[in-house]
Design an enzyme around this catalytic site. Structure first.
Site, PDB file in Angstrom:
ATOM      1  N   GLY A   1       0.864  -1.188   0.000  1.00  0.00           N
ATOM      2  CA  GLY A   1       0.000   0.000   0.000  1.00  0.00           C
ATOM      3  C   GLY A   1       0.893   1.227   0.000  1.00  0.00           C
ATOM      4  O   GLY A   1       1.423   1.615   1.043  1.00  0.00           O
TER       5      GLY A   1
ATOM      6  N   HIS B   1      -9.035   0.562  18.369  1.00  0.00           N
ATOM      7  CA  HIS B   1      -8.726   1.814  17.690  1.00  0.00           C
ATOM      8  C   HIS B   1     -10.046   2.391  17.188  1.00  0.00           C
ATOM      9  O   HIS B   1     -10.548   2.004  16.158  1.00  0.00           O
ATOM     10  CB  HIS B   1      -7.778   1.541  16.525  1.00  0.00           C
ATOM     11  CG  HIS B   1      -7.357   2.777  15.809  1.00  0.00           C
ATOM     12  ND1 HIS B   1      -6.894   3.889  16.457  1.00  0.00           N
ATOM     13  CD2 HIS B   1      -7.333   3.086  14.487  1.00  0.00           C
ATOM     14  CE1 HIS B   1      -6.584   4.816  15.559  1.00  0.00           C
ATOM     15  NE2 HIS B   1      -6.852   4.354  14.365  1.00  0.00           N
TER      16      HIS B   1
ATOM     17  N   VAL C   1      -1.972  -2.156   9.530  1.00  0.00           N
ATOM     18  CA  VAL C   1      -2.335  -0.751   9.771  1.00  0.00           C
ATOM     19  C   VAL C   1      -3.756  -0.448   9.265  1.00  0.00           C
ATOM     20  O   VAL C   1      -4.453   0.409   9.780  1.00  0.00           O
ATOM     21  CB  VAL C   1      -1.310   0.195   9.088  1.00  0.00           C
ATOM     22  CG1 VAL C   1      -1.629   1.658   9.347  1.00  0.00           C
ATOM     23  CG2 VAL C   1       0.116  -0.118   9.565  1.00  0.00           C
TER      24      VAL C   1
ATOM     25  N   ASP D   1       2.075  -1.862  -4.539  1.00  0.00           N
ATOM     26  CA  ASP D   1       0.726  -1.296  -4.653  1.00  0.00           C
ATOM     27  C   ASP D   1       0.084  -1.847  -5.918  1.00  0.00           C
ATOM     28  O   ASP D   1       0.774  -2.104  -6.913  1.00  0.00           O
ATOM     29  CB  ASP D   1       0.785   0.235  -4.718  1.00  0.00           C
ATOM     30  CG  ASP D   1      -0.545   0.873  -4.343  1.00  0.00           C
ATOM     31  OD1 ASP D   1      -0.650   1.433  -3.231  1.00  0.00           O
ATOM     32  OD2 ASP D   1      -1.496   0.793  -5.150  1.00  0.00           O
TER      33      ASP D   1
ATOM     34  N   ASN E   1     -12.206  -3.510   3.001  1.00  0.00           N
ATOM     35  CA  ASN E   1     -10.809  -3.720   3.378  1.00  0.00           C
ATOM     36  C   ASN E   1     -10.495  -5.180   3.702  1.00  0.00           C
ATOM     37  O   ASN E   1      -9.370  -5.629   3.482  1.00  0.00           O
ATOM     38  CB  ASN E   1     -10.428  -2.787   4.529  1.00  0.00           C
ATOM     39  CG  ASN E   1     -10.180  -1.367   4.021  1.00  0.00           C
ATOM     40  OD1 ASN E   1     -10.114  -1.141   2.812  1.00  0.00           O
ATOM     41  ND2 ASN E   1     -10.054  -0.414   4.925  1.00  0.00           N
TER      42      ASN E   1
END
Ligand code: TXD
Length: 304
Positions: free
Chosen positions: A9, A175, A118, A33, A95
């Site tokens: 990414g 998070h 992440v 990517d 995702n």
């Protein structure tokens, strides 16, 4: 010879983390990517930036996942980022479809690597990568706690006009809205923050930290934060590459710690060359413990 860190990414967070890693002379970097030319273009730009700093580091970019072969660490930042009005959870299905196959590639091409996830929603994606790679939990971590802790330290330092280096804190849990800020952990030059600030002020800084990502999204509009997230990644990568045994928050799969099992959540961990050397059980107030369990419930629901 420098170790190699692959970043999957090459967007805002990935490329900024690559830049920081290279400037610190910590690693050679491979960027991957799906967008044709993006990783190759950014890696050339980064190579030239490093040359200006007289750093003889290697940077390459590719669309081919095989380029990660031999990497010591793989950082996964691929996926969609939030737009104004979106929660991190709105990104879940899209995702998961991006991160799941990437985890398969990591298992195939970099089977010995430590992985730092992440992509949001972070706690669910970390669990997905753990399952899909089949790696031991020591080698699959999520980055969010170093970012959230950095945000809180920045706000406390700004409010008291002291150096952030004087401020310690530990932000745990999920998070997102269910992050758990351990109040007793907030210390300024070794003294409890409660001696320096009234409780409502501390609560306000904690709330601003919890909403810290959304505050930036609402200002930027077309992207989410990336400088501090990249800093949070590099803090973890440094501890692992240098085998420092530092304690910092990271998302890891719990196996009984804090009374939780088979769920990935942010907790303090000791980081070493092999990834997580130890999960640290920090004393929590009953409210903080309950908040951690609520966060675990939410992550479990999302996993289903
Ligand atoms: O604290 C944290 N964990 C976070 C997480 C802090 C900030 C950002 N957070 C999340 O990271 C954010 O919600 C996103 O899910 C990711 C990446 O954020 P970023 O801001 O870097 O998004 P970009 O700029 O859109 O970059 C994503 C890149 C983009 O270049 C895509 O082409 C690429 O991911 N992408 C892929 N690369 C490789 N392989 C696949 N399949 C792929 N799909 C998209």
């Amino acid at each position: 010879m420098l170790p190699t860190v692959t970043i999957v990414g090459a967007g805002q967070v990935g490329a900024t983390a690559a830049h920081l890693l290279l400037l610190k002379g910590l690693a050679n970097v491979v960027l991957i990517d799906v967008v044709e030319g993006l990783a190759a273009g950014k890696s050339l730009d980064l190579l030239q930036a490093a040359a200006i700093e007289n750093l003889g580091v290697a940077v390459t970019g590719s669309t081919d996942y095989a380029a990660m072969a031999g990497s010591r660490l793989v950082v996964i930042t691929a996926g969609l980022a939030r737009k104004p009005g979106m929660s991190r959870d709105d990104l879940l299905a899209a995702n998961a479809n991006i991160v799941g196959p990437i985890a398969d590639h990591v298992a195939r091409f970099a089977p010995q690597a430590v992985v730092i996830v992440v992509t949001n929603p972070l706690d669910v994606m970390t669990r997905l990568v753990l399952q899909r790679t089949g790696f031991p939990r020591e080698r699959v971590l999520g980055m969010a706690g170093t970012l959230d802790t950095g945000r809180l330290r920045a706000f406390v330092a700004q409010r008291l006009a002291v150096s952030p280096a004087s401020v310690q804190a530990m932000v745990l849990g999920s998070h997102g809205d269910l992050m758990v800020c351990v109040k007793d952990s907030i210390r300024v030059d070794g003294t409890a923050v409660s001696q320096r600030l009234p409780a409502p002020d501390v609560d306000q800084l904690i709330t601003r930290t919890r909403d810290g990502g959304a505050e930036i999204v609402s200002l930027l509009k077309s992207s989410s934060a990336y400088y501090a997230p990249a800093g949070g990644i590099v803090q973890m990568v440094t501890a692992i590459l240098r085998d420092t045994h530092e304690i910092m928050p990271a998302c890891v799969c719990l196996e009984g710690e804090y009374g939780l099992r088979e769920v990935c959540l942010g907790v303090p961990v000791e980081l070493s060359a092999r990834g997580v050397a130890r999960v640290v059980e920090q004393p929590l107030s009953p409210q903080e413990r309950e908040a951690l369990h609520r966060a675990a419930e939410q992550v479990r629901t999302q996993l289903k």
